[in-house]
Write a protein that holds these residues in place. Structure first.
Motif, short mmCIF file in Angstrom:
data_model
loop_
_atom_site.label_atom_id
_atom_site.label_comp_id
_atom_site.label_asym_id
_atom_site.label_seq_id
_atom_site.Cartn_x
_atom_site.Cartn_y
_atom_site.Cartn_z
N ALA A 57 0.83 -1.20 0.00
CA ALA A 57 0.00 0.00 0.00
C ALA A 57 0.86 1.25 0.00
CB ALA A 57 -0.93 0.00 1.21
N TYR A 58 1.96 1.20 0.71
CA TYR A 58 2.87 2.36 0.80
C TYR A 58 3.64 2.55 -0.51
CZ TYR A 58 6.75 5.26 2.49
OH TYR A 58 7.68 6.25 2.64
N THR A 59 4.27 1.48 -0.99
CA THR A 59 5.15 1.61 -2.15
C THR A 59 4.38 1.90 -3.44
OG1 THR A 59 5.15 -0.81 -2.35
CG2 THR A 59 7.00 0.20 -1.20
N LEU A 60 3.19 1.31 -3.60
CA LEU A 60 2.42 1.52 -4.83
C LEU A 60 1.93 2.96 -4.93
CD1 LEU A 60 0.35 -1.80 -4.98
CD2 LEU A 60 2.08 -1.04 -6.63
N VAL A 61 1.40 3.50 -3.84
CA VAL A 61 0.93 4.88 -3.85
C VAL A 61 2.11 5.84 -3.97
CG1 VAL A 61 -0.30 6.64 -2.55
CG2 VAL A 61 -1.15 4.30 -2.57
N PHE A 62 3.19 5.53 -3.27
CA PHE A 62 4.40 6.35 -3.33
C PHE A 62 4.91 6.45 -4.77
CE2 PHE A 62 9.08 6.52 -1.68
CZ PHE A 62 9.21 7.80 -2.17
N GLY A 63 4.97 5.32 -5.46
CA GLY A 63 5.49 5.31 -6.82
C GLY A 63 4.54 5.90 -7.84
N GLY A 64 3.24 5.75 -7.63
CA GLY A 64 2.28 6.18 -8.64
C GLY A 64 1.89 7.64 -8.58
N LEU A 65 1.97 8.25 -7.39
CA LEU A 65 1.48 9.63 -7.23
C LEU A 65 2.62 10.63 -7.04
CD1 LEU A 65 -1.63 9.12 -4.91
CD2 LEU A 65 -1.61 9.54 -7.37
N LEU A 66 3.69 10.48 -7.79
CA LEU A 66 4.84 11.38 -7.66
C LEU A 66 4.54 12.71 -8.34
CD1 LEU A 66 7.84 8.94 -8.15
CD2 LEU A 66 7.21 10.16 -6.06
N LEU A 67 3.73 13.52 -7.65
CA LEU A 67 3.31 14.81 -8.19
C LEU A 67 4.00 15.99 -7.51
CD1 LEU A 67 -0.52 14.15 -8.42
CD2 LEU A 67 1.04 14.39 -10.35
N GLY A 68 4.92 15.69 -6.60
CA GLY A 68 5.50 16.76 -5.79
C GLY A 68 6.29 17.79 -6.59
N ALA A 69 7.10 17.33 -7.56
CA ALA A 69 7.93 18.27 -8.31
C ALA A 69 7.09 19.20 -9.15
CB ALA A 69 8.92 17.49 -9.17
N ARG A 70 6.14 18.67 -9.91
CA ARG A 70 5.27 19.50 -10.74
C ARG A 70 4.41 20.42 -9.88
NH1 ARG A 70 5.42 21.26 -15.52
NH2 ARG A 70 5.83 19.18 -16.34
N SER A 71 3.89 19.88 -8.78
CA SER A 71 3.08 20.70 -7.88
C SER A 71 3.89 21.84 -7.29
CB SER A 71 2.49 19.84 -6.76
OG SER A 71 1.77 18.74 -7.28
N GLY A 72 5.16 21.56 -6.96
CA GLY A 72 6.01 22.59 -6.40
C GLY A 72 6.26 23.73 -7.36
N ASP A 73 6.37 23.41 -8.65
CA ASP A 73 6.55 24.46 -9.65
C ASP A 73 5.33 25.38 -9.71
OD1 ASP A 73 9.04 23.54 -10.32
OD2 ASP A 73 8.34 22.34 -12.02
N ILE A 74 4.16 24.81 -9.49
CA ILE A 74 2.91 25.56 -9.65
C ILE A 74 2.54 26.34 -8.39
CG2 ILE A 74 0.43 25.35 -10.12
CD1 ILE A 74 1.09 22.83 -11.75
N VAL A 75 2.63 25.73 -7.23
CA VAL A 75 2.17 26.38 -5.99
C VAL A 75 3.31 26.78 -5.06
CG1 VAL A 75 0.02 25.09 -6.10
CG2 VAL A 75 1.88 24.21 -4.70
N GLY A 76 4.55 26.43 -5.40
CA GLY A 76 5.69 26.77 -4.53
C GLY A 76 6.31 25.52 -3.95
N ARG A 77 7.63 25.39 -4.08
CA ARG A 77 8.30 24.16 -3.66
C ARG A 77 8.33 23.99 -2.15
NH1 ARG A 77 13.33 23.90 -8.06
NH2 ARG A 77 11.99 24.05 -9.90
N ARG A 78 8.54 25.08 -1.43
CA ARG A 78 8.52 24.95 0.03
C ARG A 78 7.13 24.56 0.51
NH1 ARG A 78 9.30 29.97 4.08
NH2 ARG A 78 7.17 30.31 3.31
N ARG A 79 6.12 25.15 -0.09
CA ARG A 79 4.75 24.85 0.31
C ARG A 79 4.43 23.37 0.12
NH1 ARG A 79 0.48 28.94 -1.81
NH2 ARG A 79 1.68 30.16 -0.32
N MET A 80 4.81 22.81 -1.03
CA MET A 80 4.55 21.39 -1.27
C MET A 80 5.40 20.52 -0.35
SD MET A 80 2.09 21.16 -3.30
CE MET A 80 2.17 19.37 -3.27
N PHE A 81 6.61 20.95 -0.07
CA PHE A 81 7.48 20.24 0.86
C PHE A 81 6.82 20.14 2.23
CE2 PHE A 81 11.06 20.41 3.94
CZ PHE A 81 11.71 19.23 3.59
#
Length: 313
Positions: free
Chosen positions: A55-79
């Protein structure tokens, strides 16, 4: 893009990023040495036990949206969002683990592990993108990336050791609760020492992320389910067929998406494609080895304690 300035406190920023990433990697391996105790306490079936990790590894691998989201809303905010979600999910996992012997709470444990995967999927790429934004290209960034990469290897190995020690000396639940104070501390530290990055316009490839996660989850479910009900069972056939359809939909979506989560052009380079395949096979073998060797064989067959297993690893 302008060259990043040297951060005011580079050591502190690197420590925050690396410690947060270490927490993500640690949680990927800390579970293995405690799995036999989890199986006994939560009354999991052997098939159900695999989903504590899957459950952890599948969701972790499939929903890697952090980098793109950081570009849009701010990297520190997504962090920070990733840290909050990860810490909250760790608390939920720990609370679920306290309600032993109740089947519904066993599945809550799996759901909370999937929730942890969402936090990790945001936190891991956000930490790397924040690192590249905070350190200028060249020697400064090379040293920061080297430290970041070292954390990945150390975290995977340390998870097996910490997991065994905690499971034998304290409790297998301690590893989950440990993430909460660390996550809270890193949130406050990030707001104090890390500056926000410039926002950019962009789109989220939610369809691609959902197809990737759903397709791999259905495929893994079908394979795991076949161990109990057989390959010809309707549930197995439907799950595998659904997984293939979703993964095919992922390829079609990535070919059409304006900003895909997995650009197909990356696979045009043979060397890059070969590196991806080697990485996939390596991680698949490593996770499988950890699961079957450290928990099933050493503890289930040879009768080693979690502490002894951690000493061997």
């Amino acid at each position: 893009m302008p060259t990043p300035r040297r951060p005011a406190r580079p050591a502190m920023i690197l420590t925050i990023i690396c410690l947060s990433y270490f927490m993500v990697i640690l949680d990927n391996s800390i579970i293995f040495t405690g799995l036999p105790k989890i199986e006994e306490a939560m009354r999991f079936t052997p098939t159900g036990l695999t989903w504590v990790q899957d459950a952890y590894t599948l969701v972790f691998g499939g929903l890697l949206l952090g980098a793109r989201s950081g570009d849009i809303v701010g990297r520190r905010r997504m962090f920070v969002i990733g840290l909050v979600l990860f810490a909250l999910a760790s608390l939920l996992v720990g609370l679920a683990s306290l309600l032993v012997g109740l089947a519904p709470w066993s599945w809550w444990l799996i759901a909370a592990r999937a929730f942890q995967g969402i936090g990790a999927a945001i936190l891991a790429p956000s930490s790397l993108s924040l690192l590249t934004a905070s350190f200028a290209e060249g020697h400064q960034r090379a040293r920061a990336v080297a430290a970041y990469s070292a954390v990945a290897g150390i975290g995977a190995s340390a998870g097996l050791v910490f997991g065994g020690v905690l499971a034998d000396v304290v409790s297998w639940r301690a590893g989950f609760f440990l993430n909460v104070p660390i996550g809270v501390a890193m949130v406050f530290a990030a707001y104090r020492y890390i500056g926000e990055t410039e926002r950019r316009q962009g789109r989220f490839d939610l369809i691609g992320a959902l197809c990737a996660t759903g397709g791999m989850t259905a495929l893994v479910f079908g394979i795991v389910d076949a161990a109990e009900v057989g390959w010809g069972a309707p549930s197995t056939i439907i799950a595998i067929a659904l997984g293939i359809v979703l993964l095919a939909g992922l390829v079609v979506n990535e070919a059409r998406a304006a900003q895909p989560i997995m650009p197909l052009r990356l696979f045009a380079d043979r060397r890059r494609t070969g590196a991806y395949l080697v990485r996939m096979l390596y991680l698949g073998a490593m996770i499988g080895f950890f699961f079957f060797f450290t928990s099933q064989y050493l503890q289930g067959v040879l009768g080693f304690s979690p502490l002894h297993v951690s000493a061997l690893t």
